[in-house]
Write a protein that holds these residues in place. Structure first.
Motif: not given
Length: 305
Positions: A19-30
């Motif tokens: 795991r290099a990053v946590r989550g999604c930097n966009w995170n808006r996909c419906a």
């Protein structure tokens, strides 16, 4: 404690997970509920190195590794992380990662080359649709041109997987969605095309659109859209429906597991399989038996995603 990526592609089921990053930097996909409860964060490389050092404590022996979460190539130290992984786990032959199409479309080729030379071999990217209206409707944050540019650029350095989602435009946009998605695939030329069928997750934004702009496909319509998509793909790629969302069911069990094959060589066999299943669905429905899609099964609690 080892910090595991919460999600990975089915094809990475046996991989070491980093795991290099946590989550999604966009995170808006419906349509997506994957990272809604996770604040995006870039992990310190020293923490990632520690997890790499601890891989033997948490994983059985593997020759593949996957780097998460959703868009780790924005990590400023990603090349160093990949290089460290390769140095510490010499047995690894394939290193893959999720990547956002917009990120790759904008990334200089010199940066992609650096990451490749560090040891990354494959990117998993969510296209979902090649139709402009569908992409806007589901707030994907990309345009068809971005997907073509990202595929062409990434393909110079990596194997590329594009994920597409049948049913994403509903009945209203089914034909345009299939045709325009195939056109983008033809221009982007990904190594793999992996199909998922839209399955509505409770609490996602797209749930509010069902019946108010998006009408879910039934079993026959799902097959017809998949057929149009495959018919329209003219380039060499490996297409697979390697996910339960593609299955069709009766009360006695699955009757369709998707199609799998290399295009264009195996296109006719895949289309024949779809046509055969369409006939089966027609016979079953004429006899009064219901054919269930992944949306039906998910609502009944019989499958999870």
């Amino acid at each position: 404690m080892y910090d595991f990526p919460p999600f990975r592609p089915p094809s990475e089921a046996g991989s070491y997970l980093v795991r290099a990053v946590r989550g999604c930097n966009w995170n808006r996909c419906a349509f997506c509920g994957m990272y809604k409860g996770v604040r995006f964060e870039i992990r310190k490389k020293e923490e990632v190195f520690r997890d790499i050092d601890n891989i033997p404590k948490y994983f059985p022996f593997s020759r593949t590794a996957f780097i998460g979460d959703s868009n780790p190539l924005i990590h400023h130290d990603i090349a160093e992380i990949v290089r460290y992984l390769r140095e510490k786990r010499r047995e690894v032959e394939r290193v893959t990662a999720y990547a956002r199409i917009k990120t790759i479309a904008k990334m200089p080729e010199s940066r992609l080359r650096e990451i490749k030379e560090a040891g990354l071999t494959r990117l998993h990217m969510g296209l979902e649709s090649g139709d402009r209206e569908v992409l806007e409707l589901v707030k994907k944050g990309i345009k068809p041109e971005d997907a073509i540019e990202a595929g062409r650029k990434a393909g110079k350095f990596f194997e590329v997987t594009y994920y597409i989602m049948t049913g994403l435009g509903g009945k209203e946009r089914s034909e345009r969605h299939a045709i325009n998605t195939a056109e983008v695939i033809n221009e982007a030329k990904p190594t793999f095309v992996r199909v998922r069928n839209l399955t509505v997750i409770e609490g996602t934004e797209i749930e509010k659109l069902i019946g108010k702009g998006i009408t879910l496909l039934n079993a026959r319509e799902q097959l017809e859209e998949l057929r149009m998509l495959i018919e329209g793909i003219k380039v060499e790629t490996l297409l697979t429906c390697d996910h339960v969302s593609n299955y069709l069911f009766t009360k006695n069990g699955p009757i369709f597991f998707g199609v799998h094959g290399r295009l264009p060589e195996e296109k006719e066999q895949m289309l024949e399989q779809i046509d055969s299943t369409l006939k089966t669905v027609e016979i079953l429905e004429e006899s009064g038996e219901k054919v269930y899609t992944s949306n039906d099964m998910h609502r009944m609690g019989l499958i999870t995603l």
